[in-house]
Design an enzyme around this catalytic site. Structure first.
Site, short mmCIF file in Angstrom:
data_model
loop_
_atom_site.label_atom_id
_atom_site.label_comp_id
_atom_site.label_asym_id
_atom_site.label_seq_id
_atom_site.Cartn_x
_atom_site.Cartn_y
_atom_site.Cartn_z
N CYS A 89 0.85 -1.18 0.00
CA CYS A 89 0.00 0.00 0.00
C CYS A 89 0.89 1.24 0.00
O CYS A 89 2.10 1.15 0.10
CB CYS A 89 -0.86 0.04 1.25
SG CYS A 89 -1.84 -1.43 1.49
N ARG B 5 1.34 1.70 -6.05
CA ARG B 5 1.53 0.69 -4.99
C ARG B 5 0.22 0.03 -4.58
O ARG B 5 0.21 -0.99 -3.87
CB ARG B 5 2.15 1.35 -3.76
CG ARG B 5 3.54 1.94 -3.95
CD ARG B 5 4.00 2.66 -2.71
NE ARG B 5 4.12 1.74 -1.60
CZ ARG B 5 5.20 1.01 -1.34
NH1 ARG B 5 6.24 1.09 -2.16
NH2 ARG B 5 5.26 0.19 -0.31
N TRP C 271 -3.82 -1.53 -1.17
CA TRP C 271 -3.78 -2.76 -1.96
C TRP C 271 -4.25 -3.83 -0.97
O TRP C 271 -3.49 -4.25 -0.09
CB TRP C 271 -2.37 -3.06 -2.47
CG TRP C 271 -2.31 -4.37 -3.20
CD1 TRP C 271 -1.90 -5.58 -2.70
CD2 TRP C 271 -2.68 -4.64 -4.55
NE1 TRP C 271 -1.99 -6.56 -3.64
CE2 TRP C 271 -2.47 -6.01 -4.80
CE3 TRP C 271 -3.16 -3.85 -5.57
CZ2 TRP C 271 -2.74 -6.59 -6.03
CZ3 TRP C 271 -3.42 -4.43 -6.80
CH2 TRP C 271 -3.21 -5.78 -7.02
N ASN D 276 0.81 -0.21 6.12
CA ASN D 276 1.24 -1.01 4.97
C ASN D 276 1.91 -2.24 5.54
O ASN D 276 2.85 -2.14 6.32
CB ASN D 276 2.22 -0.21 4.10
CG ASN D 276 2.76 -1.05 2.95
OD1 ASN D 276 2.10 -1.99 2.52
ND2 ASN D 276 3.96 -0.73 2.47
N GLY D 277 1.39 -3.42 5.19
CA GLY D 277 2.00 -4.66 5.70
C GLY D 277 0.92 -5.68 6.02
O GLY D 277 -0.25 -5.52 5.67
N GLU E 100 5.51 -21.10 -20.73
CA GLU E 100 5.52 -19.76 -20.11
C GLU E 100 6.67 -18.93 -20.66
O GLU E 100 6.49 -17.74 -20.94
CB GLU E 100 5.62 -19.89 -18.59
CG GLU E 100 5.75 -18.60 -17.84
CD GLU E 100 4.56 -17.63 -18.02
OE1 GLU E 100 3.53 -18.03 -18.59
OE2 GLU E 100 4.71 -16.47 -17.63
N LYS F 264 6.12 -15.34 -22.54
CA LYS F 264 6.80 -14.10 -22.14
C LYS F 264 7.48 -13.46 -23.34
O LYS F 264 7.39 -12.26 -23.58
CB LYS F 264 7.85 -14.40 -21.06
CG LYS F 264 7.31 -14.74 -19.70
CD LYS F 264 6.66 -13.59 -18.95
CE LYS F 264 5.21 -13.34 -19.10
NZ LYS F 264 4.18 -14.24 -18.79
N GLU G 192 4.87 -12.06 -26.05
CA GLU G 192 3.96 -10.97 -25.70
C GLU G 192 4.68 -9.64 -25.48
O GLU G 192 4.05 -8.59 -25.54
CB GLU G 192 3.10 -11.32 -24.49
CG GLU G 192 3.81 -11.43 -23.17
CD GLU G 192 2.80 -11.69 -22.04
OE1 GLU G 192 1.68 -11.15 -22.08
OE2 GLU G 192 3.14 -12.44 -21.13
N HIS H 30 7.77 -34.94 -33.67
CA HIS H 30 6.46 -35.15 -34.34
C HIS H 30 6.04 -33.89 -35.11
O HIS H 30 4.86 -33.55 -35.17
CB HIS H 30 5.41 -35.52 -33.29
CG HIS H 30 5.77 -36.74 -32.53
ND1 HIS H 30 5.54 -38.01 -33.00
CD2 HIS H 30 6.43 -36.89 -31.35
CE1 HIS H 30 6.00 -38.90 -32.13
NE2 HIS H 30 6.55 -38.26 -31.12
N LYS I 121 -3.76 -5.67 -19.14
CA LYS I 121 -3.35 -6.41 -17.94
C LYS I 121 -4.46 -7.37 -17.51
O LYS I 121 -4.20 -8.42 -16.97
CB LYS I 121 -3.04 -5.44 -16.80
CG LYS I 121 -2.50 -6.12 -15.54
CD LYS I 121 -1.25 -6.91 -15.81
CE LYS I 121 -0.80 -7.75 -14.63
NZ LYS I 121 0.26 -8.69 -14.99
#
Ligand code: AGP
Length: 599
Positions: A2, A27, A74, A100-101, A472, A476, A479, A495, A594
């Site tokens: 946060c 944040r 957040w 924050n935490g 993956e 990456k 994209e 194959h 996103k």
């Protein structure tokens, strides 16, 4: 993660606090609030949604106060709504806190305070802190904060106000807090980005330190109440650099955040050899598991299949959510549908969830954004606690998904009365440090990347639990660098894809120790024999591997089941550096969003 801002000085606090909050929005941005102290009273204004929602409150323009605290959230505990927004007040509204935490023992503290008559309005861990400080308040805020923090387990960066005290009390353990020393004013924030417009002279609070800041003076103490003196330092970064903590892109910052991100995923969930998850699923009912997800989350699902079937023996299928939602799937009460989503808003994944619920299927979510639609609609689940993932290309969320799936598999195993191998838990705890050993070699990957900027196609090959890592790595690359890349099971190359092999087709092999390591070597020989270019990720030095490879990167060795957590790191960095060296917009690649909230 946060954002906190606090101000005390000769100027009007509200505009400064709001400007400071806006600079910290990266944040966290699911709710925001402000508290000012004036004439022995506290006034709190807060709204859900982005800071722009808070800015719409006309009252903010009428307030004249010289001391205040503010927060952009957040969510980690409690949905992102107005009630759960910070600042939080004590029972009688005399103390305000922004935090924050993560307070790990907030439930036991809340039970204790409730028994003592405290009444709570929110679901947050932070509100507990406000009441705990009130419990210890006997006329001096700093003393009360110190006593309260001695009872807290977990992380915090906090700013605290009392209606009758013209001072800020700031404290830190595990979450950054910076004190900016201005001319007849002090501004405190989670990041220097909110301080730089006012001053570059700062003091960095360290863990278990507290600052008591008055209108014209300040003092520092440790949590034993002993005075300390931290150096006054000069900030040398510009604002842009600070938001990204000095990294060029959010994606790179998030790759480097992965050790801390997975520590947060594991925090409080592995204790004394036991896995602790708040799972409301009736495990005895589960005959089959289906995991539905999209993109990178689908890749973590494939890894999850390997882990869940191995550790629980429950047949597990993986489906693209977009396919599952339209297929005549065989779903019923005996099925557990797991949905995985960083954003918690992906339309296809949400639709898959809703389809399964109508069939009476039990549902479980692995989600990063607290209070997101998917998080609210699953019957139970775990939050990833990866922190905001700003870069469109998912990195730390992927890693945290894999860790969460492993914890789920082990939890089910444990609930079935089976023991968890302590060695496995030790190896899991060692992963964050091993990941850091790889991220520290980012420049090595940049050198390798520089050799492949002109290539138009890549092949990524892996086997077993590392086949999804090949997928993956390919995603990456394509994209963010717009280079076509395919991931394939290494054995499948014969194959079809082997027809593609030539000097223009770099092939990335994941060749870490495992049950079929020798088979991967054979595949590498097949590529070499056809003049292919080989980039190898392996966990041990081997002259023959070196002979076969044009580039070879040795990563720390771990158990095969945990190897995807390490093997994916060089692939993330390779993709990042190729895209960056090509001068592309790494954080916002063309055509991508996103969160894909449309079908
Ligand atoms: C991954 O790098 C992409 N951004 C994309 O594939 C993403 O994983 C996918 O859209 C799923 O998003 P979610 O996890 O938020 O549901």
């Amino acid at each position: 993660m946060c954002g906190i801002v606090a101000y005390i000085g000769e100027k009007s606090a509200v505009p400064l606090l709001m400007e400071g909050l806006k600079k910290l929005e990266y944040r966290g941005y699911d709710s925001a609030g402000i508290c000012i102290a004036c004439n022995h009273r506290l006034e709190v204004i807060k709204r859900s949604g982005r800071i722009a929602e808070l800015e719409k409150v006309a009252r903010l323009n009428e307030i004249s106060a010289r001391i205040g605290i503010a927060h952009t959230r957040w969510a980690t505990h409690g949905a992102p709504n107005e009630i759960n927004a910070h600042p939080h007040l004590s029972c009688h509204g005399e103390i305000a806190v922004v935090h924050n935490g993560i307070i790990e023992n907030f439930r036991s503290l809340k039970d204790m305070l409730t028994k003592e008559g405290h009444q709570f309005t929110s679901d947050t861990d932070t509100e507990v802190l406000a009441h705990l400080i009130e419990k210890f308040y006997q006329g001096d805020l700093a003393t009360a904060v110190i006593k309260a923090l001695h009872n807290v387990e977990g992380t915090f960066g906090i700013a605290v106000l009392h209606k009758d005290e013209e001072r800020l009390v700031i404290a830190r353990r595990g979450s950054p807090i910076i004190i900016g020393l201005g001319q007849r004013e002090t501004i405190v924030a989670s990041d220097a980005v909110s301080i730089i417009p006012h001053t570059k002279k700062v003091i960095y609070l360290n863990d278990n330190e507290i600052a008591i800041i008055g209108m014209h003076d300040y003092r520092l103490q440790n949590l034993n109440g002993e005075s300390i003196a931290n150096d006054i330092q000069e900030i040398r970064w510009n604002i842009e650099q600070i938001e990204k903590r000095g990294f060029k892109h959010f994606m790179l910052k998030e790759i480097f955040e992965q050790p801390e991100a997975i520590r947060n995923t594991m925090r409080g969930r592995i204790t004394n050899g036991q896995i602790k998850l708040s799972l409301h699923t009736d495990i005895s009912r589960i005959k089959r598991i289906i995991i539905a997800a999209c993109g990178t989350s689908w890749h973590s699902a494939l890894i999850g299949k390997n882990l869940i079937e191995k550790y629980t023996g429950i047949p597990t299928e993986v489906d693209y959510a977009s396919e599952f939602r339209y297929r005549q799937s065989i779903i019923n009460r005996d099925v557990l549908l797991i949905v995985i989503s960083q954003s918690g808003e992906t339309a296809d994944t949400l639709a898959a969830l809703r389809k399964a619920k109508t069939a009476g299927t039990q549902t479980f979510g692995l989600v990063n954004v607290v209070g997101s639609t998917i998080a609210r609609e699953v019957e139970s689940g775990v939050y990833l606690h990866a922190g905001p993932e700003i870069g469109v290309a998912s990195t730390k969320a992927f890693l945290c998904q894999v860790v969460a799936l492993l914890l789920l598999a082990l939890y089910i195993k444990q609930q079935n009365g089976e023991q968890i191998d302590p060695t496995l838990l030790e190896k899991i705890e060692a992963i964050p440090e091993q990941i850091q050993q790889v991220t520290e070699r980012s420049d090595e990957l940049r050198e390798i990347a520089a050799a492949y900027l002109a290539n138009r196609n890549f092949l990524y090959l892996g086997r077993g639990i590392n086949y999804p890592v090949a997928l993956e790595g390919a995603l990456k690359l394509k994209e963010i660098s717009y280079i076509h890349a395919e991931g394939y099971p290494a054995a499948e190359m014969k194959h079809g894809p082997i027809a593609l092999i030539d000097a223009n087709m770099p092939v990335v092999f994941i060749a870490t120790k495992g049950a079929v390591f020798d088979k991967v070597i054979s595949n590498m020989q097949e590529v070499k024999a056809r003049g292919g270019i080989i980039l190898t990720i392996t966990d041990h030095d081997n002259p023959y591997l070196r002979e076969l490879s044009n580039h070879l990167m040795i990563v720390p060795e771990t158990l095969e089941d945990l190897s995807p957590l390490i093997n994916v790191i060089p692939l993330q960095l390779l993709a990042y550096h190729i895209a960056d060296l090509k001068g592309l917009n790494v954080d916002k690649p063309r055509n991508l969003a996103k969160s894909v909230t449309v079908e």
